[in-house]
Design a protein around this motif. Structure first.
Motif, PDB file in Angstrom:
ATOM      1  N   ILE A 188      22.168  19.824  34.059  1.00 38.39           N
ATOM      2  CA  ILE A 188      22.486  21.253  34.017  1.00 38.39           C
ATOM      3  C   ILE A 188      21.551  21.982  33.059  1.00 38.39           C
ATOM      4  O   ILE A 188      21.072  23.089  33.341  1.00 38.39           O
ATOM      5  CB  ILE A 188      23.963  21.448  33.614  1.00 38.39           C
ATOM      6  N   ARG A 189      21.265  21.363  31.926  1.00 39.47           N
ATOM      7  CA  ARG A 189      20.433  22.018  30.905  1.00 39.47           C
ATOM      8  C   ARG A 189      18.957  22.074  31.279  1.00 39.47           C
ATOM      9  O   ARG A 189      18.210  22.866  30.696  1.00 39.47           O
ATOM     10  CB  ARG A 189      20.597  21.287  29.568  1.00 39.47           C
ATOM     11  N   THR A 190      18.531  21.260  32.209  1.00 41.61           N
ATOM     12  CA  THR A 190      17.092  21.163  32.480  1.00 41.61           C
ATOM     13  C   THR A 190      16.674  21.581  33.885  1.00 41.61           C
ATOM     14  O   THR A 190      15.494  21.800  34.132  1.00 41.61           O
ATOM     15  CB  THR A 190      16.607  19.710  32.249  1.00 41.61           C
ATOM     16  N   ASN A 221      25.385  16.715  32.181  1.00 40.65           N
ATOM     17  CA  ASN A 221      25.061  17.877  31.352  1.00 40.65           C
ATOM     18  C   ASN A 221      23.557  18.021  31.149  1.00 40.65           C
ATOM     19  O   ASN A 221      23.032  19.148  31.113  1.00 40.65           O
ATOM     20  CB  ASN A 221      25.767  17.778  29.999  1.00 40.65           C
ATOM     21  N   ASP A 222      22.866  16.908  31.006  1.00 46.46           N
ATOM     22  CA  ASP A 222      21.408  16.973  30.844  1.00 46.46           C
ATOM     23  C   ASP A 222      20.759  17.608  32.074  1.00 46.46           C
ATOM     24  O   ASP A 222      19.807  18.394  31.949  1.00 46.46           O
ATOM     25  CB  ASP A 222      20.832  15.573  30.624  1.00 46.46           C
ATOM     26  N   TYR A 236      22.407  28.355  32.381  1.00 47.40           N
ATOM     27  CA  TYR A 236      23.591  27.529  32.120  1.00 47.40           C
ATOM     28  C   TYR A 236      24.339  28.088  30.926  1.00 47.40           C
ATOM     29  O   TYR A 236      23.786  28.844  30.110  1.00 47.40           O
ATOM     30  CB  TYR A 236      23.216  26.063  31.904  1.00 47.40           C
ATOM     31  N   THR A 251      28.281  23.489  31.214  1.00 43.73           N
ATOM     32  CA  THR A 251      28.299  22.060  30.893  1.00 43.73           C
ATOM     33  C   THR A 251      29.734  21.576  30.744  1.00 43.73           C
ATOM     34  O   THR A 251      30.648  22.343  30.438  1.00 43.73           O
ATOM     35  CB  THR A 251      27.519  21.782  29.606  1.00 43.73           C
ATOM     36  N   ASP A 271      29.870  22.747  26.251  1.00 36.86           N
ATOM     37  CA  ASP A 271      29.930  21.492  25.493  1.00 36.86           C
ATOM     38  C   ASP A 271      29.444  21.709  24.064  1.00 36.86           C
ATOM     39  O   ASP A 271      30.135  21.349  23.095  1.00 36.86           O
ATOM     40  CB  ASP A 271      29.081  20.442  26.218  1.00 36.86           C
ATOM     41  N   MET A 272      28.275  22.297  23.916  1.00 32.47           N
ATOM     42  CA  MET A 272      27.714  22.530  22.588  1.00 32.47           C
ATOM     43  C   MET A 272      28.605  23.450  21.764  1.00 32.47           C
ATOM     44  O   MET A 272      28.795  23.259  20.555  1.00 32.47           O
ATOM     45  CB  MET A 272      26.315  23.135  22.720  1.00 32.47           C
ATOM     46  N   HIS A 320      27.157  12.979  29.837  1.00 32.86           N
ATOM     47  CA  HIS A 320      25.898  13.377  29.193  1.00 32.86           C
ATOM     48  C   HIS A 320      24.781  13.546  30.227  1.00 32.86           C
ATOM     49  O   HIS A 320      24.005  14.512  30.160  1.00 32.86           O
ATOM     50  CB  HIS A 320      25.488  12.343  28.148  1.00 32.86           C
ATOM     51  N   ASP A 368      26.443  26.653  27.783  1.00 32.49           N
ATOM     52  CA  ASP A 368      26.631  25.363  27.108  1.00 32.49           C
ATOM     53  C   ASP A 368      27.992  25.302  26.424  1.00 32.49           C
ATOM     54  O   ASP A 368      28.115  25.335  25.197  1.00 32.49           O
ATOM     55  CB  ASP A 368      25.493  25.104  26.121  1.00 32.49           C
ATOM     56  N   TYR A 415      25.083  30.323  37.737  1.00 33.13           N
ATOM     57  CA  TYR A 415      25.130  29.772  36.386  1.00 33.13           C
ATOM     58  C   TYR A 415      26.087  28.583  36.405  1.00 33.13           C
ATOM     59  O   TYR A 415      27.082  28.587  37.152  1.00 33.13           O
ATOM     60  CB  TYR A 415      25.597  30.813  35.374  1.00 33.13           C
TER      61      TYR A 415
END
Length: 377
Positions: free
Chosen positions: A322-324, A319-320, A331, A297, A335-336, A316, A333, A294
């Motif tokens: 990592i998210r995709t 992080n993009d 992952y 971000t 950051d979020m 960004h 998040d 895992y």
């Protein structure tokens, strides 16, 4: 019926990094003591002492484990005194004692002669505070405040494992100063509170570290080893099956140009693709250990002293990925969870420690809450 055999599972751990080089970097005639919370029960204990970053041998003159009101001598190859060569580690003999979930054991070691205090890591959190004391206090349960001092510097001791039921397991939290600080401790406390009694949380994190670079200069060498010198050494852990990786922000924020700092050239700034390739190397290594992977971000950094649009764009893009990506099991998040909805590049004020890079205590608690339940079962 097949009888299940107990196995070794880590219940506590830290990375080993480089101490800041100071004139007083040698110590003599001191005892260092660290508490270890026991997440699940077992019938034996062993300790790992690591001199990975040392340039000289280190001799531990006496080691004790204090548990349930009794001091137990810790041995290596049957001897009380043990020497760790430069760049190497030792695992002590098995100490055959029954330890109970929810209790705390204390490991103490005495350094009789001049010792190079180079292999160390700074960590903090509600479960991460030791002490050091003058003289040999390894068998003193109540060390005087007059002759001791609290510390968040963890020297040499890098792992504690217990022999425990095979259902018990560990997860590894790998990263930089953000992981070296509080959230892994809060995750341990969450496991206790929410009934995840078969999972230990092991921290492998060191402040200032980057995926792709490390400093060779005396001024900044304590900022930690790069990933290729860390991951294989730190992440393989008794009983672990999962690693959570949260690293990369220092690769983005450190380079400033030699006109500002001669040790931090802009040539150290990686392309986003290079940073992602470094993360992919981690993923491949973790897979070779048989781990689930895992990745967290990168947190907001708006207002940090080197904050700039191009650095935010790198964060960004990273992080993009990592998210995709489908290269990982999932992952987290961070950051979020911690950003301000009105200013997404900034922390929500309640989650900002004040330096705009590291979370507050409340922010670290929120990070621990973001870890998916399936990782803790």
């Amino acid at each position: 019926m097949i009888e299940q055999t107990n196995r070794w599972v880590s219940i506590w751990g830290n990375a080993v990094s480089v101490a800041e080089n100071r004139p007083e970097r040698y110590a003599k005639n001191i005892t260092i003591r660290y508490p270890v919370l026991i997440p699940f029960s077992g019938d034996a204990v062993r300790f790992t002492f690591d001199n990975y970053c040392g340039t000289e041998p280190v001799t531990l003159s006496r080691i004790t484990c204090y548990y349930n009101g009794v001091f137990h001598p810790v041995l290596h190859m049957g001897e009380r005194e043990m020497t760790i060569p430069a760049g190497q580690k030792i695992v002590t003999d098995s100490l055959e004692i029954n330890v109970e979930a929810g209790k705390t054991l204390y490991v103490s070691f005495y350094l009789a002669d001049f010792t190079l205090m180079r292999s160390v890591v700074f960590t903090c959190g509600p479960l991460s505070e030791g002490l050091y004391a003058n003289g040999d206090e390894t068998e003193n349960a109540d060390i005087s405040m007059e002759t001791s001092r609290q510390t968040h510097l963890f020297y040499f001791l890098s792992n504690v494992s217990i022999q425990s039921h095979p259902m018990n397991r560990a997860i590894v939290c790998y990263g930089d100063s953000i992981t070296a600080q509080d959230w892994p401790d809060y995750l341990t406390l969450r496991c206790q509170k929410e009934g995840f009694h078969h999972t230990a949380v092991i921290r492998r994190a060191t402040s200032g570290s980057r995926i792709l670079r490390q400093y060779s200069c005396l001024t900044y060498e304590s900022y930690g080893l790069k990933g290729s010198n860390r991951f294989d050494h730190e992440v393989p852990t008794d009983g672990a099956d999962t690693v959570i990786i949260q690293q990369g922000i220092n690769d983005i924020i450190h380079p400033v140009g030699t006109d500002i700092n001669v040790f931090r050239p802009m040539s150290d700034l990686p392309a986003v693709e290079e940073l992602i390739d470094g993360l992919k190397t981690y993923i491949r290594q973790a897979r070779s250990f048989g781990y689930r992977v895992y990745v967290g971000t990168l947190l907001p950094m708006g207002g940090w002293r080197t904050d700039a649009l191009f650095r935010q764009e790198m964060r960004h893009a990273y992080n993009d990925f990592i998210r995709t990506t489908n290269l990982i099991d999932g992952y987290v998040d961070f950051d979020m969870a911690l950003r301000d909805p009105e200013r997404p590049d900034w922390f929500l004020p309640a989650y900002d420690s004040g330096d705009h890079l590291h979370p507050s205590k409340l922010g670290y608690e929120r990070m621990a809450q973001e870890i998916p339940v399936e990782l803790l079962k």
